[in-house]
Design an enzyme around this catalytic site. Structure first.
Site, PDB file in Angstrom:
ATOM      1  N   GLY B 492       0.847  -1.187   0.000  1.00 14.14           N
ATOM      2  CA  GLY B 492       0.000   0.000   0.000  1.00 14.14           C
ATOM      3  C   GLY B 492       0.880   1.234   0.000  1.00 14.14           C
ATOM      4  O   GLY B 492       0.408   2.364  -0.018  1.00 14.14           O
ATOM      5  N   GLY B 494       2.956   2.168  -2.331  1.00 16.68           N
ATOM      6  CA  GLY B 494       3.163   2.795  -3.631  1.00 16.68           C
ATOM      7  C   GLY B 494       4.509   2.479  -4.253  1.00 16.68           C
ATOM      8  O   GLY B 494       4.895   3.103  -5.242  1.00 16.68           O
ATOM      9  N   ALA B 532      12.203  -2.098   7.217  1.00 17.10           N
ATOM     10  CA  ALA B 532      13.358  -1.252   7.537  1.00 17.10           C
ATOM     11  C   ALA B 532      13.498  -0.067   6.579  1.00 17.10           C
ATOM     12  O   ALA B 532      14.618   0.356   6.277  1.00 17.10           O
ATOM     13  CB  ALA B 532      14.643  -2.083   7.562  1.00 17.10           C
ATOM     14  N   GLY B 718      15.275   6.045   2.784  1.00 17.49           N
ATOM     15  CA  GLY B 718      14.113   5.449   3.435  1.00 17.49           C
ATOM     16  C   GLY B 718      13.113   6.480   3.922  1.00 17.49           C
ATOM     17  O   GLY B 718      13.499   7.528   4.432  1.00 17.49           O
ATOM     18  N   GLY B 720       9.587   5.258   5.073  1.00 20.29           N
ATOM     19  CA  GLY B 720       8.386   4.656   5.648  1.00 20.29           C
ATOM     20  C   GLY B 720       8.260   4.741   7.150  1.00 20.29           C
ATOM     21  O   GLY B 720       7.158   4.723   7.678  1.00 20.29           O
ATOM     22  N   GLU B 721       9.377   4.803   7.854  1.00 13.99           N
ATOM     23  CA  GLU B 721       9.309   4.609   9.298  1.00 13.99           C
ATOM     24  C   GLU B 721       9.611   5.811  10.197  1.00 13.99           C
ATOM     25  O   GLU B 721       9.069   5.882  11.300  1.00 13.99           O
ATOM     26  CB  GLU B 721      10.254   3.461   9.708  1.00 13.99           C
ATOM     27  CG  GLU B 721       9.790   2.100   9.236  1.00 13.99           C
ATOM     28  CD  GLU B 721      10.851   1.032   9.450  1.00 13.99           C
ATOM     29  OE1 GLU B 721      11.972   1.194   8.925  1.00 13.99           O
ATOM     30  OE2 GLU B 721      10.584   0.061  10.156  1.00 13.99           O
TER      31      GLU B 721
END
Lengths: 154, 780
Positions: B492, B494, B532, B718, B720-721
């Site tokens: 989800g 993308g 990660a 990165g 996402g987190e």
């Protein structure tokens, strides 16, 4: 067994179902309308929302026999052929779809909202969506999309 | 590049034609369900299958009594799918088995029931007669470390699942020199991913004795490897495929239903669908590790930490799984963001008879940040320094070494995140004008702002022994369309869209012509999966390199046709032109078609270099605290994040907003509560496990900072987190600013906030100083 006569996405149909058949299972498994997602089966998450007589309901809390004599709209019924509903178009354009599992239920809730309130405020949209969980939490983009759709369908 | 291209899968998701795993049906498919233990610790005396097998439609029951005979090659397995990359200093009980005869947590599967219908399988699983011999159970880490505590795993003395220590400098001396020394305990909760798609898996047995597995797993290649090993199959005999994935957030970064469904498929030789109910998903899949931090820090007069001593205890739950990986992240994150010269830190993970702790977006980061970032504010307050300034003085800087790579930091957007975030929330105005204690307005509401910041990573490469691979192939077809084969999983997030954008940009072709394959181990190169914050940074580089190689092949061939040097050629729309000689050009399609007829292949293969890139984020929260009820209303959340390069800004904003909203749930409501008597999960439903809704928080304001990293695809790293890590401490710090009360236990429920405000001792929590009784101490 019970006989169900209802209109689903504009099509009149008749079916024999078990008395305890859930509406979501009837739609998904008997009618093959897989666009309705089932996220919790306990009436909380809103993923399985469909319109019943114009109102959004949890199809996991409704029995199929209760749909007798009703008009039902699922996510498949929003678009007409290749012609997307303004809400669907707006969800794509605004980036309001992440994993997409909540999307069908949210589109249904949003349609019911706009049908009654064609120009909702941000607050009204957020309140209307409070019964639809989006764990990707794309709420900002979802609100944008719904309000844009409201403008574009005027 | 940088365009807000709509997601490649958005259309099928809005019209309802997209297919998630539960939408799949195969001819002859039968249904499996799991029977689960009501005991936290028990030995199974007997599974009586007679009555269940007598129920209509029930075909088979697999338990510890018959499974070893039916599948003699079946071995233990690592549910985290890290079995080939263990790190040191960690015990590894090899006793995680399908339907074992020893049960170690409530909800552990004891049998697989296979029936003709899902309903029959549910019924048989619920009524299966199992004779248990209950054993004494260990239900929290305090019990686990007692000398008389029962040992949960052979080989894990003292129930220790892992232990790491790090020290530098001289902590005792630095504490003695500090302006202020603070010692506090911080506790974090058992948060669940609560992705909306309940766990489900479909398996089809194949004629060669292997299986095809459709699953929302976050790392199909790792899943394939672990499944192949445990069932004694070759890698080619296991194919793992992602359908659309309805969210994951770490829940799918390991095996859940898959091995049970594979076992059932191998025994019955039938396609199997295995579903978890929402309740099973909440109690029977892994959660974020609860952790207790006992931290002592010495601060100088400028609010910098001179010394940090810490003893951290994590609850690993009943099995090892991701604990060996989360543990070092907690340790690293305590010293990653700031230059702390003297440290003495020890992190210990203990087994308990509770649901297994595992991977969840942030993977140790949120726990460490809640403790450390709140402690920093307490220290800054004690020495009367603006906590933002304190952070700015000790934050890590370009050229410093950092926790996840041997390469020093090349570029850092942390300063920019801090500055822009502070401006957006109106930091200086908020902090300067309102002194402690604040005047209450008539409604008894106090407002405050708080913040937190972090350096995070892009994948796990850069450390010795870490397997962090991404491969991709790019094939340019004769009609100019392009196929990218990559197993980067789209949860989800993308990523498939972003990879298509990278490929199109590298090739110089329109994005509409690019398609990225499903994450299918049968057609893609190895990829370590979506975790990660790694997918874009790692798979993006692989795709970029593969695309550039394919482009070189095209230009080399075109150079022959145009009698030019390949270096002088470039794409220009649908033509290949010689730079500086516009009359010499060829239509791209002609070049591709002609090359195809001559047997040329315009393809590229790419892998990601084994590097890592630091990402940075700062978050600011504005809260209103009701002094009568302890209720906290978060009125604004500003998240600034350095993503290197926002290849698709809409996707990046969505990632940041979603992370913050989940982080807000961690801050305020989310905790899977274990009954201290029975080990049962008390809130295993969406009614009781409170995920925040649209009405529960403010819309997140995002600030995207782009300090390109030289190792990332187009500078990206990165994304996402980092933002989920910071919400809870930013809110805790805002509550501290608003009320003077320190809430050091998650979630920060009204009860706990009120107790902190009143300085009341509550249920074993450390008493707080009477915040309202103070008069004017520690103005910030």
């Amino acid at each position: 067994m019970a006989e169900v006569r209802c209109v689903v996405n504009g099509e009149l149909l008749k079916a024999e179902v078990k008395d305890d058949r859930l509406l979501c299972d009837f739609l998904r498994e008997d009618l093959g309308l897989l666009g309705t997602r089932v996220g919790c089966r306990e009436g909380v998450c809103g993923s399985c929302n469909v319109l019943l007589g114009g109102f959004p309901v949890r199809s996991c809390l409704f029995l199929a026999p209760q749909a007798d004599g009703e008009q039902i709209t699922t996510v498949e019924g929003l678009s007409e052929g290749d012609h997307l509903h303004p809400l669907q178009r707006a969800f794509i354009d605004a980036g309001a779809v992440q994993c997409g599992f909540c999307t069908a239920g949210i589109l249904i809730t949003a349609k019911a909202l706009l049908d009654r309130n064609p120009e909702p405020s941000e607050h009204e949209v957020l309140e209307a969506l409070a019964g639809n969980l989006c764990r990707c939490s794309a709420y900002g983009k979802i609100v944008d999309a719904i309000r844009k759709a409201a403008v574009s369908s005027k | 590049m940088g365009s807000r291209t709509p997601k490649v899968d958005a259309a099928e998701k809005v019209v309802g034609t997209g297919r998630y795993v539960d939408d799949l049906s195969l001819p002859g498919m039968v249904y499996a369900r799991l029977a689960r233990s009501p005991y936290p610790h028990a030995r199974i005396r007997e599974v009586s299958t007679e009555s269940a097998l007598g129920q209509p439609g029930v075909r088979l029951i697999l338990s510890s009594e018959n499974l070893p005979g039916l599948l003699p090659d079946l071995g233990p397995y690592d549910p985290a799918c890290h079995d080939f990359e263990r790190e040191g200093a960690v015990s590894m009980p090899g006793d995680f088995r399908l339907v074992d005869s020893t049960i170690r947590h409530v909800g552990e599967p004891v049998a697989v029931v296979v029936a003709d219908s899902d309903g029959a399988a549910v019924e048989a699983a619920a009524t299966l007669e199992v004779d248990y011999e209950p054993l004494p159970a260990v239900l929290d880490v305090d019990q686990a470390r007692l000398e008389e505590a029962p040992q949960i795993h052979q080989g894990a003395e003292g129930n220790v699942a892992g232990n790491l220590r790090r020290s530098a400098g001289d902590v005792e001396a630095a504490l003695a020199e500090s302006e202020v020394v603070l010692a506090h305990r911080f506790s974090t909760s058992r948060q669940k991913q609560a992705q909306l798609e309940p766990t489900c898996c479909v398996v089809e047995p194949r004629r060669d004795g292997g299986v095809t597995v459709w699953t929302p797993h976050q790392a199909p290649h790792r899943a394939r490897r672990t499944l192949a090993r445990m069932f004694g199959l070759g890698l080619n005999s296991v194919r793992v495929v992602n359908p659309l994935i309805g969210g994951a957030f770490g829940k799918g970064d390991g095996l859940t239903a898959e091995p049970y469904a594979v076992a059932a498929a191998l025994v019955t030789r039938r396609p199997i669908k295995l579903r978890y109910s929402r309740h099973e998903d909440l109690v029977g899949t892994e959660a974020r590790h609860p952790a207790v931090f006992d931290l002592t820090a010495g601060f100088d007069a400028k609010g910098r930490i001179l010394a940090l001593r810490g003893r951290v205890t994590m609850d690993a739950g009943a099995y090892l799984s991701h604990t060996p990986r989360v543990l070092p992240v907690i340790l690293t994150q305590l010293t990653a963001t700031y230059r702390i010269p003297n440290v003495d830190l020890e992190v210990t993970a203990l087994f308990t008879n509770t649901p297994v702790s595992g991977a969840f977006r942030g993977y140790g980061g949120p726990q460490a940040a809640f403790a450390l970032e709140h402690l920093i504010d307490l220290g800054a307050r004690a020495v009367n320094v603006d906590p933002l300034e304190a952070r700015d003085r000790m934050r890590i800087r370009t050229g410093d070494s950092w926790g996840y790579s041997r390469r020093p930091i090349d570029t850092s957007g942390l300063e920019e995140c801090l500055r822009l975030g502070a401006e957006a929330i109106g930091w200086s105005g908020h902090r300067a004008k309102e002194l402690w204690p604040r005047a209450c307005d008539q409604t008894g509401i106090r407002r405050g702002v708080g913040m937190a910041c972090v350096v995070w990573k892009s994948g796990i490469a850069g450390k010795a022994g870490a397997v962090d691979q991404s491969g991709a192939t790019v094939v340019v077809n004769p009609d100019g369309s392009t196929l990218v084969a990559s197993a980067a999983c789209d949860l989800g997030t993308g990523i498939k869209t972003t990879l298509a954008q990278i490929c199109a940009e590298a090739l110089g072709l329109p994005i509409e012509s690019v398609r990225v394959t499903e994450s299918d181990t049968g057609v893609t190169p190895y990829d370590s999966g979506a975790h990660a914050s790694r997918s874009l940074y790692r798979a993006g580089r692989a795709v970029e390199r593969a695309a550039l190689e394919a482009k070189r092949e095209i230009l080399t061939y075109a150079a022959d046709l145009l009698e030019a040097d390949p270096g002088d050629l470039q794409f220009d729309g649908d033509r290949i032109v010689v730079r500086g000689a516009p009359d010499r050009s060829a239509a791209l399609f002609d070049v591709l078609e002609r090359g195809f007829r001559e047997g040329r292949r315009f393809e590229g293969v790419g892998t990601a270099p084994l590097e890592n890139a630091p990402s940075f984020a700062a978050q600011f929260a504005e809260v209103e605290v009701d002094l009568e009820t302890g209720g906290v209303r978060v009125t604004r959340l500003v998240a600034a994040q350095d993503v290197g390069k926002a290849i698709n800004p809409t996707i990046v904003e969505g990632q940041i907003q979603g992370a913050v909203h989940q982080g807000l749930g961690y801050a305020l409501t989310e905790d899977l509560v274990i009954d201290p008597e029975t080990g049962t999960v008390l809130n295993g439903s969406f009614m009781d496990y409170r995920v925040l809704t649209s009405a529960d928080g403010p819309l997140v304001e995002t600030i995207v900072v782009e300090q390109g990293d030289p190792t990332g695809p187009f500078g990206a790293k990165g994304a996402g987190e980092p933002s989920i890590i910071l919400t809870a401490p930013a809110v805790a710090n805002a509550i501290l600013h608003a009320t003077g009360a320190s809430v050091r236990k998650l979630p920060m429920t009204p009860e706990r906030v009120l107790a902190a405000i009143r300085g009341v001792k509550l249920g074993g929590e450390q008493a707080e100083p009477g915040a309202l009784a103070g008069n004017g101490s520690g103005t910030v």
